[in-house]
Design an enzyme around this catalytic site. Structure first.
Site, PDB file in Angstrom:
ATOM      1  N   THR A  56      47.392  38.299  35.524  1.00  0.00           N
ATOM      2  CA  THR A  56      46.434  39.399  36.108  1.00  0.00           C
ATOM      3  C   THR A  56      45.157  38.615  36.596  1.00  0.00           C
ATOM      4  O   THR A  56      44.951  37.652  36.252  1.00  0.00           O
ATOM      5  CB  THR A  56      46.259  40.345  34.905  1.00  0.00           C
ATOM      6  OG1 THR A  56      45.068  41.194  35.300  1.00  0.00           O
ATOM      7  CG2 THR A  56      45.697  39.457  33.445  1.00  0.00           C
ATOM      8  N   CYS A 103      44.251  42.235  42.463  1.00  0.00           N
ATOM      9  CA  CYS A 103      44.836  42.761  41.164  1.00  0.00           C
ATOM     10  C   CYS A 103      46.017  42.986  41.466  1.00  0.00           C
ATOM     11  O   CYS A 103      46.854  43.312  42.661  1.00  0.00           O
ATOM     12  CB  CYS A 103      44.449  44.559  41.214  1.00  0.00           C
ATOM     13  SG  CYS A 103      45.096  45.248  39.988  1.00  0.00           S
TER      14      CYS A 103
END
Length: 233
Positions: A83, A196
């Site tokens: 992430t 993201c």
């Protein structure tokens, strides 16, 4: 081949892409029935998201360190935080283990440099767009960032958590993202960082006329290359 330690579940939607990209890279390189050697710690993302919302970054750092130490003890040779946002505590995680952590912003910056760009638009969670940890890391490579306006940051953030992390991909949200990207291009962005790991599930290179940097793919393939000792290949 090195064993890859994956800190995933942040969300599992993008972690699944990491696993696919890593194994695809290994299979392409080695052929046959080869696949990557992986160990995964997968979080219940709601627990992490609650810490993010509450601004409990110290607690979030503690649980990330625990995951990293567990993976190292289990035999991982290299660490991957699956992430962008949780790279906020990447320095602390790296300090807690003796194995290398491959930073997503470093891998992305190298990809941007290969394109000869120095200014990019950054899409991500509000944490990634508004805090400095990611932008500063890119700046170490001479890459400056432009972030969307406040209202647009809210749209991007809400779509990530309300839709993409739950496996929902709507055309309406895609169009909103593309409008925001157009605004960033009008402000001088030479390319767009999908900062993201869920955003590439919605936005693809073919949707834009400038280079788009899929951080999930870039990071995962960099990690696979490292595990194969082929980082510079």
């Amino acid at each position: 081949m090195k064993t890859i330690g994956l800190i995933g579940g942040l969300s599992w939607e993008s972690t699944a892409e990491y696993y696919r990209y890593i194994n695809t890279r290994v299979q392409e390189e080695l052929g046959g029935l080869h696949s990557a050697k992986c160990i995964m710690h997968s979080f219940d993302f709601e627990e992490i998201a609650a810490l993010q919302r509450a601004g409990e970054w110290r607690k979030a750092t503690e649980v990330m360190i625990q995951a990293a130490v567990t993976l190292e003890k289990a035999g991982a040779d290299v660490l991957v935080i699956c992430t962008n946002t949780m790279h906020k505590m990447a320095p602390e995680v790296q300090d807690a283990v003796s194995i290398p952590l491959i930073h997503i912003a470093d891998a992305t910056a190298k990809s941007i440099q290969k394109q000869g760009l120095t200014k990019v638009g950054l899409l991500g969670t509000k944490f990634t767009m508004e805090q400095d940890f990611y932008k500063d890391r890119l700046m170490k490579y001479g890459i400056s960032t432009i972030i969307p306006e406040e209202d647009d940051r809210t749209v991007i953030h809400d779509v990530i958590f309300g839709e993409l992390c739950q496996g929902n991909y709507s055309q309406a949200s895609k169009e909103k993202y593309l409008q925001i990207i157009d605004k960033l291009l009008s402000k001088g962005a030479e390319g767009i960082v999908l900062g993201c790991t869920e955003i590439p599930l919605l936005i693809k290179q073919q949707d834009c006329q400038v280079p788009v940097f899929d951080t999930t793919y870039i990071h995962a393939t960099e990690v696979a290359s490292f595990a194969l000792d082929k980082v510079n290949s």
